[in-house]
Scaffold this active site. Structure first.
Site, PDB file in Angstrom:
ATOM      1  N   ARG A   1       9.148   0.881 -10.227  1.00 11.88           N
ATOM      2  CA  ARG A   1       7.690   0.734 -10.341  1.00 11.88           C
ATOM      3  C   ARG A   1       7.211   1.321 -11.674  1.00 11.88           C
ATOM      4  NH1 ARG A   1       4.606   5.450  -6.929  1.00 11.88           N
ATOM      5  NH2 ARG A   1       6.258   7.018  -6.977  1.00 11.88           N
TER       6      ARG A   1
ATOM      7  N   GLU B   1      -6.743  -7.034  -0.894  1.00 12.19           N
ATOM      8  CA  GLU B   1      -5.604  -7.695  -1.520  1.00 12.19           C
ATOM      9  C   GLU B   1      -5.697  -9.215  -1.500  1.00 12.19           C
ATOM     10  OE1 GLU B   1      -4.512  -3.629  -0.147  1.00 12.19           O
ATOM     11  OE2 GLU B   1      -5.411  -5.382   0.836  1.00 12.19           O
TER      12      GLU B   1
ATOM     13  N   PHE C   1       1.397  -5.365   1.423  1.00 10.51           N
ATOM     14  CA  PHE C   1       0.062  -5.947   1.302  1.00 10.51           C
ATOM     15  C   PHE C   1       0.087  -7.245   0.501  1.00 10.51           C
ATOM     16  CE2 PHE C   1      -1.176  -1.225   1.234  1.00 10.51           C
ATOM     17  CZ  PHE C   1      -1.056  -1.140   2.613  1.00 10.51           C
TER      18      PHE C   1
ATOM     19  N   HIS D   1       6.841  -0.605  -3.929  1.00 11.31           N
ATOM     20  CA  HIS D   1       7.055   0.045  -2.633  1.00 11.31           C
ATOM     21  C   HIS D   1       7.665  -0.914  -1.607  1.00 11.31           C
ATOM     22  CE1 HIS D   1       4.386   2.763  -4.687  1.00 11.31           C
ATOM     23  NE2 HIS D   1       4.549   3.684  -3.753  1.00 11.31           N
TER      24      HIS D   1
ATOM     25  N   ASP E   1       6.272   6.978   4.083  1.00  7.86           N
ATOM     26  CA  ASP E   1       5.143   6.102   4.423  1.00  7.86           C
ATOM     27  C   ASP E   1       5.375   5.355   5.733  1.00  7.86           C
ATOM     28  OD1 ASP E   1       3.898   6.958   2.175  1.00  7.86           O
ATOM     29  OD2 ASP E   1       3.983   5.060   1.095  1.00  7.86           O
TER      30      ASP E   1
ATOM     31  N   ARG F   1       9.886   2.404  -4.987  1.00  4.10           N
ATOM     32  CA  ARG F   1       9.266   3.721  -5.135  1.00  4.10           C
ATOM     33  C   ARG F   1      10.278   4.789  -5.545  1.00  4.10           C
ATOM     34  NH1 ARG F   1       6.837   7.216  -0.041  1.00  4.10           N
ATOM     35  NH2 ARG F   1       5.809   8.859  -1.240  1.00  4.10           N
TER      36      ARG F   1
END
Length: 314
Positions: free
Chosen positions: A10, A58, A83, A109, A117, A167
């Site tokens: 990322r 989104e 998302f 992610h 998460d 991530r």
């Protein structure tokens, strides 16, 4: 021995956007209130007038990016993989895929390595979802060097592209000098003749580590990096299958609908070959430290070694 440099892809994404923007005025970035996490904030700091926060919306962001592409710009729309591929699937399909617009989707992610998460954010279905959209290119780079090159290749590519970034900081094993990335082309990182290990994303480094251990046991494993899941490098996959006779696929994704199924679909039609698929086995993830989760779900060099030895009866 010096420590291996580790960088999250990322971060590579954010840095590549900043580098590209210096050369291309038509590059704009849309984000869904996650610029810090997706690392598009790196771009925003240098080019604030070309970065647009669409808020936690989104689906709307994808429609806005489609409009920008229709107006002649080259937008990168960024959010978490869950998302992007999940929540905004309809807009990607109908507003970007159907008119074949030049939108690049930067999905960060992805996979189990999202860690703490938890299952709601650990998207292991995105390759499957994006592969089903006609004309969509799907890419999952393995390290910093490849990720930055993939972003630049996506910019040059005409049509929609889905790029998945991670991530977790992962080892950088590619050499910057002389590296070339081409959409739809894989690379042989280690030659071998007993079994071919085809991988993408963070599983490529795990495959390389597994191959070293297998070599000590007298097993010659070929390691092939298939960063582009769609279009698949059919020639390279078929060559590996014919020369090695057995294939193992490795991905930080469900075994349903991703790299493994793409490879199996090809081989079943053109070169029937025994295949073992390593990935998430039709289950949801859970919250926990990324490295521990990867091991628990079999996304590790140790598990690749176990599968290969069993596969070869050694």
């Amino acid at each position: 021995m010096a420590d291996v440099k580790k960088i999250a892809t990322r971060d590579s994404y954010g840095n590549a956007l900043k580098e590209l923007a210096a050369e291309h005025d038509d590059l704009v970035v849309f984000d869904a209130d996650l610029a810090g996490a997706t690392k598009t904030g790196i771009f925003k700091k240098e080019y604030p007038n070309r970065h647009f926060n669409c808020g936690i919306a989104e689906s709307n962001m994808m429609a806005v990016a489609a409009g920008a592409a229709a107006a002649g710009l080259k937008p990168f729309a960024s959010t978490f993989a869950m998302f992007a591929a999940g929540r905004a699937f309809e807009q990607i399909r109908n507003s970007i895929g159907y008119p074949h617009l030049n939108v690049k989707i930067g999905a960060t992610h992805g996979g189990i390595s999202v860690g703490e998460d938890g299952a709601s954010h650990q998207c292991c279905e995105d390759f499957a979802l994006m592969r089903t959209i006609p004309g969509m290119t799907v890419i999952c780079p393995s390290d910093d060097v490849e990720a930055r090159a993939a972003v630049k290749a996506a910019y040059e590519h005409e049509g929609p592209v889905y790029l998945r970034f991670g991530r977790l900081a992962v080892p950088v094993f590619h050499e910057e000098e002389g590296f070339h990335f081409e959409i739809g082309k894989g690379e042989v990182l280690r030659d071998g003749s007993d079994v071919a290990i085809l991988a993408n994303g963070l599983m490529v480094n795990e495959a390389l580590e597994a191959a070293k251990v297998l070599a000590e046991a007298g097993i010659s494993a070929r390691v092939v990096n298939l960063a582009t899941i769609k279009p698949l490098d059919e020639e390279l996959v078929l060559k590996a299958a014919r020369e090695c006779g057995k294939v193992i696929t490795c991905e930080e994704h469900s075994i349903i609908g991703g790299l493994g199924e793409a490879v199996c679909g090809l081989l079943s039609e053109k070169c029937p070959t025994p295949v073992r698929r390593i990935g998430v086995n039709d289950v949801f993830g859970e919250s926990g430290p990324a490295v521990e989760l990867l091991k628990k779900y079999g996304l590790s060099a140790e598990h690749i070694v176990e599968v290969a030895r069993d596969f070869l009866g050694k």
